[in-house]
Scaffold this active site. Structure first.
Site, PDB file in Angstrom:
ATOM      1  N   CYS A  25     -30.245  33.467  61.354  1.00 37.20           N
ATOM      2  CA  CYS A  25     -29.814  34.262  60.205  1.00 37.20           C
ATOM      3  C   CYS A  25     -29.808  35.728  60.631  1.00 37.20           C
ATOM      4  O   CYS A  25     -30.861  36.278  60.997  1.00 37.20           O
ATOM      5  CB  CYS A  25     -30.811  34.033  59.063  1.00 37.20           C
ATOM      6  N   CYS A  44     -22.688  36.923  59.964  1.00 31.99           N
ATOM      7  CA  CYS A  44     -23.526  36.106  59.078  1.00 31.99           C
ATOM      8  C   CYS A  44     -23.219  34.662  59.433  1.00 31.99           C
ATOM      9  O   CYS A  44     -22.043  34.283  59.525  1.00 31.99           O
ATOM     10  CB  CYS A  44     -23.176  36.378  57.612  1.00 31.99           C
TER      11      CYS A  44
HETATM   12  N1  DGL Z   1     -26.869  33.234  56.978  1.00 30.91           N
HETATM   13  C1  DGL Z   1     -27.503  34.486  56.834  1.00 30.91           C
HETATM   14  C2  DGL Z   1     -27.019  35.497  57.855  1.00 30.91           C
HETATM   15  O1  DGL Z   1     -26.677  35.131  58.958  1.00 30.91           O
HETATM   16  C3  DGL Z   1     -27.646  35.128  55.484  1.00 30.91           C
HETATM   17  C4  DGL Z   1     -27.208  34.431  54.292  1.00 30.91           C
HETATM   18  C5  DGL Z   1     -27.804  34.929  53.009  1.00 30.91           C
HETATM   19  O2  DGL Z   1     -27.389  35.971  52.505  1.00 30.91           O
HETATM   20  O3  DGL Z   1     -28.677  34.230  52.538  1.00 30.91           O
HETATM   21  O4  DGL Z   1     -26.994  36.667  57.615  1.00 30.91           O
END
Ligand code: DGL
Length: 252
Positions: free
Chosen positions: A70, A177
């Site tokens: 993430c 993301c």
């Molecule tokens: N998947 C996450 C990222 O790579 C964030 C997603 C979220 O906002 O929960 O930033």
């Protein structure tokens, strides 16, 4: 060897998919914090707290390496967690370096959650490069929830949110993301002449470089939603369906 992969939700499957290719013999514990997704609209304190809880859970389960799958959690919590644990904690960051290595005379667009786009960490990362002026940033706050609900036609939303960025000016679009990989087809439609890239392969290469050599073990994957093991057939098939979509997106 147990390896923990953590994301606020289903975006982290992007890295699990890559890890299963690069190091298939490990036992993966995939932790999606589905009780608290989306992180990208939360305060830094909340993101720090939820990420710490998830990493503590994975450490208690015996993980010898953790991947923060993430970008948002990496930006907020990676440094503090590395100071707290002795095991390797690998984080994903927007693939700005790779984009700037290929952009030639065109521009680079980085799309990510609002927390990542506003964060000091991304600005510091971009500022390291001589041609940092070629980078534009855009937060896409709605895309994470669309990915969580498997609503994959994001074109109307993206057209509107990206209206200020003329496609012909860009040679690289960086998906900052992990949830955004579900929409790789949408981004390629909007930016037909650009490369759409992400940091998943590089992050997993980094993970592999920190681990002892691979054995001939079969490997396994266990899924958790906010610390609860996923065992029912319907939820497990939803995880597989999403992995399938990510595999398809990768081939485009
Ligand atoms: N998947 C996450 C990222 O790579 C964030 C997603 C979220 O906002 O929960 O930033």
């Amino acid at each position: 060897m147990k390896i923990g992969l953590f994301d606020s939700g289903m975006g982290g499957l992007t890295l699990l998919e890559e890890a299963l290719i690069q190091r298939p013999g490990a036992d993966y514990l995939f932790y999606a914090d589905t009780d608290h997704v989306p992180y990208g609209l939360r305060s830094r304190e909340e993101i720090m707290q939820f990420t710490s809880q998830a990493v503590a859970f994975l450490a208690d389960e015996g993980c010898e390496c953790i991947v923060l799958a993430c970008n948002t959690a990496t930006a907020v919590a990676a440094e503090a967690l590395r100071a707290q644990y002795t095991m390797p904690i690998v984080g994903i960051e927007p693939a700005v370096k790779s984009a700037l290595a290929h952009h030639a005379d065109k521009r680079v667009l980085v799309v990510a959650t609002p927390v990542t786009i506003r964060g000091e960490k991304l600005l510091r990362l971009i500022d390291q490069f001589e041609d940092h002026d070629a980078v534009d940033l855009c937060a896409l706050p709605d895309l994470v929830c669309m990915a969580e609900s498997e609503q994959y036609n994001a074109l109307p939303y993206l057209k509107n949110a990206l209206a200020a960025f003329e496609p012909q000016n860009y040679s690289e679009v960086v998906l900052g993301c992990t949830h955004f990989n579900y929409f790789r087809d949408n981004f390629l439609t909007l930016f037909p002449n650009a490369e759409v890239i992400d940091g998943a392969a590089g992050t997993i290469r980094r993970m592999c470089s920190l681990l002892p050599p691979e054995t001939n073990d079969a490997g396994s994957v266990t899924f958790y939603c906010s610390g609860r093991e996923v065992t029912d057939a319907e939820s497990l098939s939803a995880f597989r369906r999403r992995l399938e979509r990510l595999r398809r997106m990768r081939t485009l």
